[in-house]
Design a protein around this motif. Structure first.
Motif, PDB file in Angstrom:
ATOM      1  N   MET B   1      41.906  47.905  45.536  1.00  0.00           N
ATOM      2  CA  MET B   1      40.940  47.874  46.629  1.00  0.00           C
ATOM      3  C   MET B   1      39.556  48.307  46.144  1.00  0.00           C
ATOM      4  N   LEU B   2      39.543  49.334  45.271  1.00  0.00           N
ATOM      5  CA  LEU B   2      38.258  49.823  44.801  1.00  0.00           C
ATOM      6  C   LEU B   2      37.655  48.925  43.724  1.00  0.00           C
ATOM      7  N   LEU B   3      38.508  48.229  43.000  1.00  0.00           N
ATOM      8  CA  LEU B   3      38.011  47.410  41.888  1.00  0.00           C
ATOM      9  C   LEU B   3      37.006  46.346  42.346  1.00  0.00           C
ATOM     10  N   PRO B   4      37.296  45.598  43.419  1.00  0.00           N
ATOM     11  CA  PRO B   4      36.290  44.612  43.871  1.00  0.00           C
ATOM     12  C   PRO B   4      34.961  45.260  44.238  1.00  0.00           C
ATOM     13  N   LEU B   5      35.032  46.434  44.868  1.00  0.00           N
ATOM     14  CA  LEU B   5      33.786  47.129  45.236  1.00  0.00           C
ATOM     15  C   LEU B   5      33.011  47.544  43.987  1.00  0.00           C
ATOM     16  N   PHE B   6      33.755  48.056  43.015  1.00  0.00           N
ATOM     17  CA  PHE B   6      33.100  48.490  41.784  1.00  0.00           C
ATOM     18  C   PHE B   6      32.492  47.300  41.051  1.00  0.00           C
ATOM     19  N   VAL B  75      33.242  50.745  31.853  1.00  0.00           N
ATOM     20  CA  VAL B  75      34.262  51.186  32.820  1.00  0.00           C
ATOM     21  C   VAL B  75      34.957  49.975  33.447  1.00  0.00           C
ATOM     22  N   LEU B  76      34.149  48.977  33.805  1.00  0.00           N
ATOM     23  CA  LEU B  76      34.709  47.779  34.441  1.00  0.00           C
ATOM     24  C   LEU B  76      35.699  47.075  33.508  1.00  0.00           C
ATOM     25  N   ALA B  77      35.318  46.945  32.245  1.00  0.00           N
ATOM     26  CA  ALA B  77      36.197  46.261  31.284  1.00  0.00           C
ATOM     27  C   ALA B  77      37.515  47.019  31.113  1.00  0.00           C
ATOM     28  N   ILE B  78      37.414  48.346  31.035  1.00  0.00           N
ATOM     29  CA  ILE B  78      38.647  49.158  30.896  1.00  0.00           C
ATOM     30  C   ILE B  78      39.502  49.033  32.154  1.00  0.00           C
ATOM     31  N   TRP B  79      38.841  49.110  33.286  1.00  0.00           N
ATOM     32  CA  TRP B  79      39.557  49.025  34.570  1.00  0.00           C
ATOM     33  C   TRP B  79      40.277  47.682  34.684  1.00  0.00           C
ATOM     34  N   LEU B  80      39.553  46.616  34.379  1.00  0.00           N
ATOM     35  CA  LEU B  80      40.173  45.286  34.429  1.00  0.00           C
ATOM     36  C   LEU B  80      41.338  45.210  33.441  1.00  0.00           C
ATOM     37  N   GLY B  81      41.127  45.772  32.254  1.00  0.00           N
ATOM     38  CA  GLY B  81      42.172  45.725  31.234  1.00  0.00           C
ATOM     39  C   GLY B  81      43.450  46.423  31.678  1.00  0.00           C
ATOM     40  N   ARG B  82      43.291  47.442  32.512  1.00  0.00           N
ATOM     41  CA  ARG B  82      44.475  48.214  32.932  1.00  0.00           C
ATOM     42  C   ARG B  82      45.058  47.706  34.245  1.00  0.00           C
ATOM     43  N   ALA B 140      35.762  36.948  41.288  1.00  0.00           N
ATOM     44  CA  ALA B 140      37.186  36.733  41.001  1.00  0.00           C
ATOM     45  C   ALA B 140      38.064  37.866  41.511  1.00  0.00           C
ATOM     46  N   THR B 141      37.480  39.055  41.645  1.00  0.00           N
ATOM     47  CA  THR B 141      38.279  40.184  42.136  1.00  0.00           C
ATOM     48  C   THR B 141      38.156  40.363  43.648  1.00  0.00           C
ATOM     49  N   SER B 142      37.344  39.516  44.279  1.00  0.00           N
ATOM     50  CA  SER B 142      37.139  39.672  45.729  1.00  0.00           C
ATOM     51  C   SER B 142      38.367  39.176  46.484  1.00  0.00           C
ATOM     52  N   THR B 143      38.543  39.697  47.680  1.00  0.00           N
ATOM     53  CA  THR B 143      39.709  39.293  48.485  1.00  0.00           C
ATOM     54  C   THR B 143      39.602  37.827  48.895  1.00  0.00           C
ATOM     55  N   GLY B 144      38.378  37.381  49.150  1.00  0.00           N
ATOM     56  CA  GLY B 144      38.196  35.980  49.534  1.00  0.00           C
ATOM     57  C   GLY B 144      38.686  35.024  48.462  1.00  0.00           C
ATOM     58  N   TRP B 145      38.301  35.316  47.213  1.00  0.00           N
ATOM     59  CA  TRP B 145      38.739  34.468  46.094  1.00  0.00           C
ATOM     60  C   TRP B 145      40.260  34.510  45.964  1.00  0.00           C
ATOM     61  N   LYS B 146      40.814  35.710  46.058  1.00  0.00           N
ATOM     62  CA  LYS B 146      42.265  35.843  45.883  1.00  0.00           C
ATOM     63  C   LYS B 146      43.042  35.123  46.970  1.00  0.00           C
ATOM     64  N   SER B 147      42.452  35.074  48.157  1.00  0.00           N
ATOM     65  CA  SER B 147      43.152  34.403  49.241  1.00  0.00           C
ATOM     66  C   SER B 147      42.952  32.892  49.206  1.00  0.00           C
ATOM     67  N   GLY B 148      42.161  32.436  48.268  1.00  0.00           N
ATOM     68  CA  GLY B 148      41.867  31.006  48.214  1.00  0.00           C
ATOM     69  C   GLY B 148      40.964  30.572  49.353  1.00  0.00           C
ATOM     70  N   TYR B 149      40.251  31.552  49.916  1.00  0.00           N
ATOM     71  CA  TYR B 149      39.318  31.303  51.027  1.00  0.00           C
ATOM     72  C   TYR B 149      40.018  30.789  52.264  1.00  0.00           C
ATOM     73  N   ILE B 150      41.230  31.291  52.485  1.00  0.00           N
ATOM     74  CA  ILE B 150      41.904  31.090  53.762  1.00  0.00           C
ATOM     75  C   ILE B 150      42.010  32.471  54.378  1.00  0.00           C
ATOM     76  N   ALA B 151      41.190  32.689  55.383  1.00  0.00           N
ATOM     77  CA  ALA B 151      41.060  34.044  55.905  1.00  0.00           C
ATOM     78  C   ALA B 151      42.397  34.568  56.438  1.00  0.00           C
ATOM     79  N   ASP B 152      43.104  33.730  57.176  1.00  0.00           N
ATOM     80  CA  ASP B 152      44.385  34.148  57.732  1.00  0.00           C
ATOM     81  C   ASP B 152      45.384  33.037  57.477  1.00  0.00           C
ATOM     82  N   PRO B 153      46.212  33.182  56.464  1.00  0.00           N
ATOM     83  CA  PRO B 153      47.122  32.100  56.089  1.00  0.00           C
ATOM     84  C   PRO B 153      48.045  31.700  57.231  1.00  0.00           C
ATOM     85  N   GLN B 154      48.296  32.603  58.142  1.00  0.00           N
ATOM     86  CA  GLN B 154      49.209  32.274  59.235  1.00  0.00           C
ATOM     87  C   GLN B 154      48.448  31.748  60.456  1.00  0.00           C
ATOM     88  N   GLY B 155      47.165  31.893  60.456  1.00  0.00           N
ATOM     89  CA  GLY B 155      46.399  31.518  61.635  1.00  0.00           C
ATOM     90  C   GLY B 155      45.743  30.164  61.463  1.00  0.00           C
TER      91      GLY B 155
END
Lengths: 259, 366
Positions: B1-6, B75-82, B140-155
Motif C-alpha cells: 500500500m505504501l509502495l505506490p505512494l512512495f 530506497v525505491l530500488a531496494i523496496w521494489l527488489g524486496r 506500474a505500482t498504482s492500483t489502477g494499473w494493477k486492476s487493469g483500469y477496471i475500477a470494480d471488476p464485479q460492477g
C-alpha cells in the motif's frame, strides 16, 4: 556525520579541489601578495625609443550606466550599493574608459622577457578591479578576494586553458600564469553574474588601458610601422597603422560610435 | 500500500529536481561552485546555508535536491527488489538507480569540465529519462494499473466498442467470456508511442538550444525576424527554429492522440484524463515558450518551460503505457493470471506471466 570543517582543513580541502578543477593554461598556485599590476616597462631597443599616445572617444549619446541588482548577496548589497554596469563608461567629454589599446602587429620576431612582478586582479566590493587589464605571457597574475563573501574565479580562456577556482574566504590569493597570447580573455564570477573582467594576454609589453580621461600611452617602442588596435567589450575593435621614427611620439585617436 | 505512494513521491521529487536544474542553467549558475562533489571544500551537506549566495544558491540547492532524489531512488530500488513480484518492475527500479547515479556523475563532470555542451545536453536529456523511469514505476505500482483500469471488476464496466465486439464474438462461439483488462487499440498505441518519441526529440532539441546559448537567437515570437522563416541563418538560429518547428510538430501529434482518445475511448477515464492534461500542458508549454523569448529568458519562466516540457513528456508516456496496458502481464497477489494480450479472454484459457510461469486458471480475473 555532518560537521563544519575548520579553516585549516577547509583550505587544505579546497586546495585539493583546486587541483581537481583547475587545469588552467600555465599554472595556478598560491603565493604571497606582491606589488600591483604595473604598466609595462620593458623595451627591446631602449635607445631612441618611440611612443604612441592618444585618446579614445565616443561619438553620439552615451548610454546610461545600468544599475546592478545586488540582492542575491547581502554582502554585495551592503558593500557596494550603488554599483552600476561597467560595460560602457563614458565621461562627459566623450572619453571612454576601459579600452584596451595594444600593438597588434609590427614587432616582427622580437621576443620580450615577462616581468616577474605580478599583475593584481582584485575582487573588491563584488566587482573586479581593474575591469580591463593587460599581462604578458608568463607574467604572474595574482588574483585576490578582498570581499567577505565567496567568489569563483572563472577564466573563460580559448587559446589558453579554461580554469575555475573558488575563493570562499576573504584574503585568499592565487597566482596564475598564461602560456600563450589571447586578446581578450574574459573572467567571470559565476556566483555574482554581473562580475566580469577582461584580460589581454600578449607576448610583448606594448599595451595600455584607457583611464577615465580616455587617454593611453604605449611607451618605449622601437622605430617601425605598427598596427594599433583599440578593443572595447561592447563597442568592438578599431585598428590604425602608424609609422614612427626613432625617438618620435605619434598621437593616434580612436572614435567609437554606439553599436 | 505504501509502495505506490512512495513511488509517486519519488516521481514528484524528480520533477522538482528538473525545475531546480532548470534554474541553474537559466541563472547561469552552473559553475558558481567550482568543485565537485564538495562545495568550496565543504562536505556537501555541511556547507553553511548562510554562504548560499548568488549563483551558489541555485547550484548548491540543485546538488542537495539531486542527492535527496538519488537517495529516494536507492530506497525505491531496494523496496521494489524486496516487495515487487513483477520482474520488469523490479528491473525498472534498478534501471532508475543506474540512471540517477549516471546522472549525478554527468552533473559532476559537466562542472569539472566547465559545462561542455555535449555533457550538459546529455545531463539534461538523462534527467528526462530518469523522470520517465520514476513515473513508469509509479504508474506500474498504482492500483489502477494493477486492476487493469477496471475500477470494480464485479460492477458496471467501462466497455468500449472493441471490447463489446469481443464479448459478442465470444458469446457466439459459446465461450464464457469476461472482461479482464483494458482493450488493445493498435492505432492509439502507435500514435501515442510516436507522440511520446516526438516530444522526447523536441526536448533534446530544446536542451541543445539552451546549452548552446541559442534561446534568443530568434528574438521575436511568433514570427522569426518579422518573417515566417528566418531571413538569415546560422547554427544558433537553425537550432532555435528547429525547436519552434518541433513545437508545432508536437502540437499536431498531441492533438491527434487526444482526438483519438476522445473519439474512441471517451468513457475510459484512464485515457481521457491524460489526454485532457496533455492538451492543457501543451497550451501552457507554448505560452511559456513564447514568454521565455519575449521576456528575454526571464529565469523563472524559462525554468517553468523546462519542467513543464518534462510534464508533457511523462503525461504522454502515461497515456502510452495505459494504451498498452493490456499487453502487460499481471502477476503478484492481486492480479496473478490475467491475460497478456487479449482483453476478452475465455474462461480456462492458458496464460503466462512475465516470469515464465504458465498455468490454466478457470475464471481468473485481472
Amino acid at each position: 556525520m555532518i560537521r563544519r570543517l575548520d579553516v585549516r582543513s577547509l583550505v587544505a580541502a579546497f586546495g585539493a579541489a583546486v587541483a581537481l578543477t583547475s587545469c588552467g593554461g600555465g599554472t595556478t598556485q598560491t603565493s604571497a601578495p606582491a606589488g600591483s599590476g604595473a604598466a609595462p616597462t620593458a623595451a627591446a631597443d631602449s635607445a631612441g625609443a618611440s611612443n604612441v599616445t592618444g585618446k579614445v572617444t565616443f561619438t553620439g549619446t552615451p548610454p546610461k550606466a545600468a544599475p546592478i541588482k545586488l540582492s542575491s548577496d547581502p554582502f554585495c548589497q551592503n558593500a557596494n550599493p550603488g554599483l552600476t554596469a561597467e560595460t560602457e563608461i563614458v565621461a562627459p567629454g566623450g572619453a571612454i574608459q576601459n579600452v584596451f589599446v595594444y600593438v597588434k602587429d609590427g614587432l616582427g620576431n622580437r621576443t620580450f622577457t615577462a616581468p616577474a612582478e605580478p599583475v593584481v586582479l582584485d575582487q573588491k566590493g563584488c566587482q573586479y578591479t581593474p575591469h580591463v587589464l593587460g599581462i604578458q605571457v608568463g607574467q604572474p597574475m595574482q588574483i585576490v578576494n578582498s570581499d567577505d563573501t565567496l567568489h569563483n574565479v572563472h577564466g573563460m580562456a580559448k587559446a589558453n586553458k579554461e580554469f575555475n577556482t573558488g575563493q570562499p574566504i576573504q584574503g585568499m590569493k592565487m597566482t596564475h600564469t598564461f602560456s600563450t597570447k589571447e586578446v581578450m580573455l574574459p573572467f567571470k564570477c559565476d556566483v555574482h553574474g554581473w562580475m566580469h573582467a577582461w584580460v589581454g594576454v600578449l607576448d610583448h609589453p606594448y599595451y595600455a588601458v584607457t583611464g577615465p580621461d580616455g587617454t593611453f600611452s604605449l611607451k618605449g617602442l622601437p622605430a617601425g610601422t605598427y598596427t594599433i588596435e583599440a578593443w572595447h567589450e561592447t563597442l568592438g575593435t578599431q585598428t590604425q597603422t602608424v609609422t614612427i621614427g626613432a625617438g618620435e611620439t605619434r598621437d593616434v585617436a580612436f572614435a567609437f560610435k554606439a553599436s | 500500500m505504501l509502495l505506490p505512494l512512495f513511488a509517486a513521491l519519488v516521481a514528484a521529487s524528480t520533477a522538482v529536481l528538473i525545475f531546480a536544474g532548470g534554474l541553474v542553467t537559466s541563472t547561469g549558475s552552473g559553475l558558481s561552485v567550482p568543485d565537485w562533489p564538495s562545495t568550496y571544500g565543504w562536505f556537501m551537506w555541511a556547507f553553511p546555508v548562510s554562504k548560499m549566495v548568488g549563483g551558489i544558491f541555485y547550484e548548491h540547492a540543485h546538488r542537495l535536491i539531486a542527492s535527496t532524489v538519488g537517495f529516494l531512488i536507492v530506497v525505491l530500488a531496494i523496496w521494489l527488489g524486496r516487495a515487487e513480484p513483477r520482474r520488469w518492475v523490479r528491473r525498472l527500479g534498478y534501471l532508475a538507480l543506474a540512471a540517477v547515479v549516471t546522472q549525478g556523475i554527468l552533473g559532476g563532470i559537466t562542472v569539472l569540465w566547465y559545462l561542455p555542451d555535449a555533457i550538459s545536453i546529455a545531463h539534461a536529456s538523462l534527467a528526462q529519462i530518469v523522470f520517465c523511469l520514476t513515473v513508469t514505476i509509479a504508474l506500474a505500482t498504482s492500483t489502477g494499473w494493477k486492476s487493469g483500469y477496471i475500477a470494480d471488476p464485479q460492477g458496471p464496466r467501462r466497455i468500449d466498442d472493441s471490447v463489446e465486439a469481443g464479448l459478442r464474438s465470444a458469446k457466439r462461439e459459446g465461450r464464457h467470456a469476461r472482461l479482464n483488462t483494458a482493450p488493445n487499440d493498435r492505432t492509439l498505441q502507435r500514435v501515442a508511442i510516436v507522440t511520446t518519441a516526438v516530444i522526447f526529440v523536441q526536448i533534446l532539441i530544446g536542451a541543445t538550444m539552451r546549452h548552446t546559448g541559442a534561446g534568443l537567437a530568434i528574438p521575436d515570437f511568433p514570427l522569426a525576424f518579422g518573417d515566417l522563416i528566418p531571413p538569415h541563418w546560422d547554427s544558433k538560429i537553425a537550432i532555435h527554429f528547429a525547436h519552434r518547428v518541433g513545437a508545432a510538430t508536437v502540437a499536431v501529434f498531441i492533438i491527434a492522440t487526444a482526438g483519438h482518445v476522445f473519439a474512441h475511448h471517451a468513457r475510459r477515464a484512464e485515457l481521457r484524463r491524460p489526454a485532457i492534461l496533455l492538451l492543457v500542458l501543451l497550451a501552457l508549454q507554448i505560452t511559456l515558450g513564447a514568454l521565455t523569448v519575449l521576456s528575454g529568458k526571464q529565469f523563472i519562466i524559462n525554468s517553468l518551460h523546462v519542467v513543464n516540457g518534462a510534464l508533457v513528456l511523462v503525461t504522454s508516456l502515461v497515456l502510452t503505457l495505459r494504451a498498452h496496458r493490456a499487453r502487460f502481464a499481471d502477476t503478484g497477489s492481486a492480479d496473478a493470471g490475467s491475460a497478456q494480450r487479449d482483453p476478452v479472454r475465455g474462461a480456462g484459457s492458458r496464460t503466462r506471466d512475465d516470469q515464465g510461469r504458465s498455468w490454466t486458471r478457470r475464471g481468473a480475473r485481472a
